[in-house]
Design a protein around this motif. Sequence first.
Motif, PDB file in Angstrom:
ATOM      1  N   CYS A   1       1.633  -6.633  -5.386  1.00 16.24           N
ATOM      2  CA  CYS A   1       2.745  -5.708  -5.602  1.00 16.24           C
ATOM      3  C   CYS A   1       2.904  -4.699  -4.476  1.00 16.24           C
ATOM      4  CB  CYS A   1       2.561  -4.957  -6.923  1.00 16.24           C
ATOM      5  SG  CYS A   1       2.712  -5.982  -8.398  1.00 16.24           S
ATOM      6  N   THR A   2       1.803  -4.264  -3.871  1.00 15.13           N
ATOM      7  CA  THR A   2       1.863  -3.153  -2.920  1.00 15.13           C
ATOM      8  C   THR A   2       1.618  -3.542  -1.468  1.00 15.13           C
ATOM      9  OG1 THR A   2      -0.492  -2.631  -3.283  1.00 15.13           O
ATOM     10  CG2 THR A   2       1.105  -1.521  -4.695  1.00 15.13           C
ATOM     11  N   ALA A   3       1.301  -4.801  -1.206  1.00  6.88           N
ATOM     12  CA  ALA A   3       0.974  -5.207   0.166  1.00  6.88           C
ATOM     13  C   ALA A   3       2.102  -4.906   1.138  1.00  6.88           C
ATOM     14  CB  ALA A   3       0.615  -6.686   0.208  1.00  6.88           C
ATOM     15  N   GLY A   4       3.341  -5.105   0.709  1.00  2.00           N
ATOM     16  CA  GLY A   4       4.477  -4.871   1.592  1.00  2.00           C
ATOM     17  C   GLY A   4       4.838  -3.411   1.764  1.00  2.00           C
ATOM     18  N   ILE A   5       4.213  -2.530   1.004  1.00  3.72           N
ATOM     19  CA  ILE A   5       4.526  -1.103   1.065  1.00  3.72           C
ATOM     20  C   ILE A   5       3.437  -0.326   1.787  1.00  3.72           C
ATOM     21  CG2 ILE A   5       5.037   0.962  -0.295  1.00  3.72           C
ATOM     22  CD1 ILE A   5       5.966  -0.942  -2.544  1.00  3.72           C
ATOM     23  N   SER A   6       2.200  -0.507   1.333  1.00  6.98           N
ATOM     24  CA  SER A   6       1.084   0.247   1.918  1.00  6.98           C
ATOM     25  C   SER A   6       0.011  -0.651   2.518  1.00  6.98           C
ATOM     26  CB  SER A   6       0.443   1.127   0.842  1.00  6.98           C
ATOM     27  OG  SER A   6      -0.153   0.322  -0.170  1.00  6.98           O
ATOM     28  N   GLY A   7       0.107  -1.935   2.284  1.00 11.26           N
ATOM     29  CA  GLY A   7      -0.953  -2.848   2.690  1.00 11.26           C
ATOM     30  C   GLY A   7      -1.842  -3.223   1.529  1.00 11.26           C
ATOM     31  N   GLY A   8      -1.687  -2.506   0.403  1.00 10.15           N
ATOM     32  CA  GLY A   8      -2.451  -2.836  -0.797  1.00 10.15           C
ATOM     33  C   GLY A   8      -3.943  -2.657  -0.629  1.00 10.15           C
ATOM     34  N   HIS A   9      -4.374  -1.505  -0.145  1.00 11.01           N
ATOM     35  CA  HIS A   9      -5.803  -1.254   0.046  1.00 11.01           C
ATOM     36  C   HIS A   9      -6.514  -1.009  -1.294  1.00 11.01           C
ATOM     37  CE1 HIS A   9      -5.111   0.229   4.474  1.00 11.01           C
ATOM     38  NE2 HIS A   9      -4.466  -0.889   4.189  1.00 11.01           N
ATOM     39  N   ILE A  10      -6.094   0.000  -2.028  1.00 10.31           N
ATOM     40  CA  ILE A  10      -6.612   0.340  -3.360  1.00 10.31           C
ATOM     41  C   ILE A  10      -8.118   0.606  -3.341  1.00 10.31           C
ATOM     42  CG2 ILE A  10      -6.321  -0.247  -5.824  1.00 10.31           C
ATOM     43  CD1 ILE A  10      -4.556  -2.565  -4.961  1.00 10.31           C
ATOM     44  N   ASN A  11      -8.652   0.918  -2.178  1.00  8.80           N
ATOM     45  CA  ASN A  11     -10.098   1.045  -2.035  1.00  8.80           C
ATOM     46  C   ASN A  11     -10.408   1.775  -0.726  1.00  8.80           C
ATOM     47  OD1 ASN A  11     -12.865   0.626  -1.566  1.00  8.80           O
ATOM     48  ND2 ASN A  11     -12.857  -1.401  -2.481  1.00  8.80           N
ATOM     49  N   PRO A  12     -11.058   2.936  -0.770  1.00 11.21           N
ATOM     50  CA  PRO A  12     -11.396   3.642   0.471  1.00 11.21           C
ATOM     51  C   PRO A  12     -12.234   2.818   1.440  1.00 11.21           C
ATOM     52  CG  PRO A  12     -11.662   5.095  -1.413  1.00 11.21           C
ATOM     53  CD  PRO A  12     -11.418   3.722  -1.965  1.00 11.21           C
ATOM     54  N   ALA A  13     -13.071   1.914   0.914  1.00  9.91           N
ATOM     55  CA  ALA A  13     -13.893   1.087   1.796  1.00  9.91           C
ATOM     56  C   ALA A  13     -13.021   0.122   2.595  1.00  9.91           C
ATOM     57  CB  ALA A  13     -14.927   0.312   0.974  1.00  9.91           C
ATOM     58  N   VAL A  14     -12.014  -0.444   1.958  1.00  9.38           N
ATOM     59  CA  VAL A  14     -11.075  -1.325   2.665  1.00  9.38           C
ATOM     60  C   VAL A  14     -10.314  -0.533   3.720  1.00  9.38           C
ATOM     61  CG1 VAL A  14      -8.997  -2.739   2.417  1.00  9.38           C
ATOM     62  CG2 VAL A  14     -10.848  -2.934   0.739  1.00  9.38           C
TER      63      VAL A  14
END
Length: 286
Positions: free
Chosen positions: A104-117
């Motif tokens: 859902c979010t890859a095209g907006i923010s990159g879809g990290h959802i994780n500080p380690a990523v």
Amino acid sequence: MEGKEEDVKLGANKFSERQPIGTAAQTDKDYKEPPPAPLFEPGELKSWSFWRAGIAEFMATFLFLYITILTVMGVGRAPSKCASVGIQGIAWAFGGMIFALVYCTAGISGGHINPAVTFGLLLARKLSLVRALFYIIMQCLGAICGAGVVKGFQRHQYQLLNGGANFVQHGYTKGGALGAEIVGTFVLVYTVFSATDAKRNARDSHVPILAPLPIGFAVFLVHLATIPITGTGINPARSLGAAIIFNRDLAWHDHWIFWVGPFIGAALAAVYHQIVIRAIPFKTRA
């Protein structure tokens, strides 16, 4: 001869048998390495896309914590393991949510959802330092809000069942828990790098890959392996959100493990992918 030409058009003989495989199969005509992201890009702060990406990270991490912590609570309050989805269900909840939210979010923010990523991608110069810090702050805030909503729904059960917080399980050492977090995060971040590698996608365009799928599956497998050890962190925002809302000594005693371990694992994955797999520092410029 006509049949062979038709095969080439269809992609059957797109790569000859003697063509090098792997990264050597790519030529400068096929792919150009993008320039590294600048550490500081003041113009970002004036862009709506920058703020929109942060909001997307906040919402994605909020939903991630909400669904996964609820699943953990459901398993914990069940009278027996057979009456719940068990560890496998918890692992599926974490992996499935990452799959859906990255999609859902890859095209907006990159879809990290994780500080380690985010940290691993920062080391690989895939985003600026300003954007990385902004993402991490929004991820942590989203995680806190997600865990807070779960506690609001079932306050007594939340405290009774340790709030889904990460801690070193009985029978394991701090060193073992740290190692589990390092290796688990390495698996995740290495998968992120591989699944989103633009050069690999260009080279293997005949093999369609939905990037969120291997990323979510990696999260699922790591949870299966490490839930019995640490409850599986591999995401500092997830660990921080649960710890703040639960707010007991149990959650804070070994909390450093769930920041140090993931960040080391992410750094190792970034170094391995960029230097060993892609060999970027050793490439000569024309």
